[in-house]
Design an enzyme around this catalytic site. Structure first.
Site, short mmCIF file in Angstrom:
data_model
loop_
_atom_site.label_atom_id
_atom_site.label_comp_id
_atom_site.label_asym_id
_atom_site.label_seq_id
_atom_site.Cartn_x
_atom_site.Cartn_y
_atom_site.Cartn_z
N GLU A 66 0.88 -1.17 0.00
CA GLU A 66 0.00 0.00 0.00
C GLU A 66 0.92 1.21 0.00
OE1 GLU A 66 -1.59 3.06 0.33
OE2 GLU A 66 -1.81 2.73 2.49
N CYS A 105 -2.51 8.63 3.22
CA CYS A 105 -2.44 8.21 1.81
C CYS A 105 -3.64 8.69 1.01
CB CYS A 105 -2.35 6.69 1.74
SG CYS A 105 -0.88 6.02 2.53
#
Length: 479
Positions: A247, A285
């Site tokens: 990720e 993120c």
């Protein structure tokens, strides 16, 4: 200040090379631990490999009870845990409390998933040659997991490695971020209370340069990494024969569509975008970074957004009223400052913000930034918004896709057809309709395309990543 132990095969220990953690806001020491020695790292990996068969055979009720225990104990120690997150990470206390609440939910959800992780029954007599046959398809652990976690969510992103591993019966070795190891060590204390077999978990504070040995170790066949793109790419290259999930973040975009046009609509979107561009000082993120606004709404929307950003309070993250805290370090704030200054030199207008103070950088809105400026093309990971006018919704979707990343996007629209068009057009892992791209439910699949990584987090999705199917075929069965 007492040094916190870390955990080797479930046991609290101390290593060497003292690691002092400093508060990002004012630089004071907030905690200490030690680095794991090479011998302790070897002991942790050897124990994980040795216990793998036993862990995979643990009854569902044992795994679920351990996860329920961690969830319950986190809730009981919520205030202490939130204050520790704020101390080592610098996020405002109210957002640290939210992170603890999410981790409580993550472990609870994992306990529920552990109880229903049962497999599928398939009849095979759909073909005459398979009459009397039936298949049971179950998922079994690939083996011990290496979880490498970042600084920005020092509890919940550790939870997203640990909880799915325990739910499927896979041992896990966690390497927390060097800047924020203390919360992971507190979580280790709670795991140690569960009575899980020795070796099922280890939490090892290590400098990043020593992670390469863990990544390469064949006894850890699964690597789950959350962090920067270049490091994630290096992890993938270093472990071509392993099952690697990454990720890697993004530069998340929000789109204000043509139909999102009332005063109430625009005010709502402005406040949501202002909040979730800055809620972790932009160090998320899926923090909003790029905003694309339909041209005939732009002049009405921009002042609302600037006003909403100006209302955010920047300051001491321990203050309950603070909205935006510092970045993780002065160096991180200096990098954000340099990218904004670079965009301004190239023609961007700083509508609000733009003046760094130590490790703090104020919520900042840019307009007119060139398409190739770093604030548009890279992940700023700071409290910076870039607002751009577009001719129509299709142009906005194309602009969202004009990125090396593809994690999540937010689309402000009331129309179902536009929502489905966005889901079809946008090359991202998730499309959030009627809200910012920063929305995440911890049970849903979470991950992206392109430079945003491979695989999916979210409890059940990670459980699938940590396991592989095994088929049992029974013969001579009357179905």
């Amino acid at each position: 200040m007492q040094s916190r132990p870390f955990f080797v095969a479930g046991r609290p220990v101390h290593g060497d090379g003292e690691l002092t953690v400093h508060h990002p806001y004012d630089g004071r020491a907030v905690g200490r631990t030690t680095h794991a020695t090479p011998e302790q790292v070897e002991a942790a990996v050897a124990a994980a490999a040795a216990v793998a068969t036993e862990a995979a055979a643990l009854p569902a009720h044992v795994r679920a009870a351990a996860l329920d225990h961690v969830s319950r104990r986190l809730a009981e120690r919520a205030d202490e845990t939130a204050r520790l997150i704020t101390a080592e990470n610098g996020k405002p206390l109210k957002w640290a409390r939210a992170e603890v609440g999410r981790a409580v939910s993550t472990f609870r959800w994992a306990a529920e998933e552990a109880r229903r992780f049962t497999g599928d029954l398939q009849r095979l007599d759909t073909d005459p040659t398979a009459t009397g046959r039936i298949a049971l398809v179950r998922r079994v652990p690939r083996g011990p997991v290496l979880g490498i976690t970042p600084f920005n969510f020092p509890l919940n992103l550790v939870a997203h490695k640990v909880a799915p591993a325990l739910a499927v019966g896979a041992p896990i070795v966690v390497k927390p971020a060097p800047a924020t190891p203390l919360t992971a060590l507190l979580l280790g204390e709670l795991l140690a209370e569960t009575g899980l077999p020795e070796g099922v978990f280890s939490v090892l504070p290590l400098p990043n340069e020593r992670a390469a040995g863990l990544v390469a170790d064949p006894r850890l066949p699964v690597v789950s990494f959350t962090g920067s793109g270049p490091v994630g790419a290096a992890v993938r290259r270093a472990a071509p024969e392993k099952h690697v999930t990454l990720e890697l973040g993004g530069n998340a975009a929000a789109v204000i569509c043509e139909d999102w046009n009332t005063d109430e609509d625009l005010t709502y979107a402005a406040h949501r975008i202002a909040t979730f561009a800055n809620y972790q000082a932009g160090q998320s993120c899926i923090a909003v970074q790029r905003v694309y606004v339909h041209e005939w709404l732009y002049d009405a929307f921009l002042p609302r957004l600037v006003a909403a950003v100006e209302q955010l309070r920047l300051g001491d993250p321990a203050d309950e009223t603070t909205d935006v805290g510092p970045l993780i370090s002065v160096q991180a704030a200096e990098r954000v400052e340099s990218w904004v200054d670079e965009a301004a030199v190239a023609g961007a207008t700083i509508e609000v913000g733009g003046r760094r103070d130590g490790s703090s950088y104020p919520p900042t809105v840019l307009t007119g930034a060139p398409a190739d400026a770093k604030v548009n093309t890279e992940e700023v990971f700071g409290p910076v918004l870039v607002v751009t006018r577009v001719a129509h919704d299709r142009a906005a979707f194309a602009a969202v896709n004009d990125s090396a990343y593809g994690l999540q996007a937010g689309v402000f629209t009331h129309r179902v057809d536009v929502a489905f068009a966005a889901a079809r057009a946008l090359d991202v892992g998730g499309v959030i309709v009627g809200d910012v791209p920063s929305y995440r439910a911890d049970q849903m699949p979470y991950g992206g395309t392109k430079g945003s990584g491979v695989g999916r987090e979210g409890v059940r999705s990670a459980m699938d990543d940590y396991t592989e199917p095994r088929v049992l075929v029974l013969t001579g069965v009357q179905v």
